[in-house]
Design a protein around this motif. Structure first.
Motif, PDB file in Angstrom:
ATOM      1  N   GLY A  55       0.796  -1.219   0.000  1.00  0.00           N
ATOM      2  CA  GLY A  55       0.000   0.000   0.000  1.00  0.00           C
ATOM      3  C   GLY A  55       0.827   1.267   0.000  1.00  0.00           C
ATOM      4  O   GLY A  55       0.289   2.376  -0.069  1.00  0.00           O
ATOM      5  N   THR A  58       1.808   3.804  -5.269  1.00  0.00           N
ATOM      6  CA  THR A  58       0.748   3.785  -6.268  1.00  0.00           C
ATOM      7  C   THR A  58       1.300   4.303  -7.586  1.00  0.00           C
ATOM      8  O   THR A  58       2.320   4.999  -7.621  1.00  0.00           O
ATOM      9  N   ARG A  72      -6.308   1.125  -0.634  1.00  0.00           N
ATOM     10  CA  ARG A  72      -6.635  -0.207  -0.136  1.00  0.00           C
ATOM     11  C   ARG A  72      -6.940  -0.151   1.345  1.00  0.00           C
ATOM     12  O   ARG A  72      -6.368   0.672   2.078  1.00  0.00           O
ATOM     13  N   VAL A  79      -9.762  -3.222  -2.257  1.00  0.00           N
ATOM     14  CA  VAL A  79      -9.053  -2.143  -2.930  1.00  0.00           C
ATOM     15  C   VAL A  79     -10.090  -1.320  -3.689  1.00  0.00           C
ATOM     16  O   VAL A  79     -10.989  -1.884  -4.321  1.00  0.00           O
TER      17      VAL A  79
END
Length: 125
Positions: A55, A58, A72, A79
């Motif tokens: 997590g 991104t 998430r 998610v």
């Protein structure tokens, strides 16, 4: 092994928002990088965004930056992708995909081992 299920699609007017969810009907998502792809009629499937298994990272395709946000919630085994300012050209079937212990910069379909069936997003003008 994990079985993915997408939800949250629907019909929305241009400029509107939707939040799609990707959950696991079996297994847990906590050790998987999750990506979202979409496929419009007559077009190839394209990468949208991904989040690393931790997590902490991104990644977004240029054409969704500033409009889509992936996140998430491991406690919910889910998610999300928040999609804002939707356009008619965003109309497609949206799929989530999983890669075990993956990072966020996995943009190719073949890098993902598990796929959901997809949820339809239709944006009217």
């Amino acid at each position: 092994q994990v079985q993915l299920v997408e939800s949250g699609g629907g019909l929305v007017q241009a400029g509107g928002s939707l939040r799609l969810s990707c959950t696991a009907s079996s297994g847990t998502l906590t050790t998987y990088a999750i990506a979202w792809f979409r496929q419009a009629p007559g077009k190839e499937r394209e990468f949208l965004t991904a989040i690393s298994w931790t997590g902490g990272s991104t990644y977004y395709a240029d054409f969704v930056k500033g409009r889509f946000t992936i996140s998430r919630d491991n406690a919910k085994n889910t998610v999300y992708v928040q999609m804002n300012n939707l356009k008619p050209e965003d109309t497609a079937v949206y799929h989530c995909a999983a890669d075990v212990y993956g990072g966020s910069r996995l943009v190719r379909e073949e890098e993902y081992d598990y796929w959901g069936q997809g949820t339809q997003v239709t944006v009217s003008s």
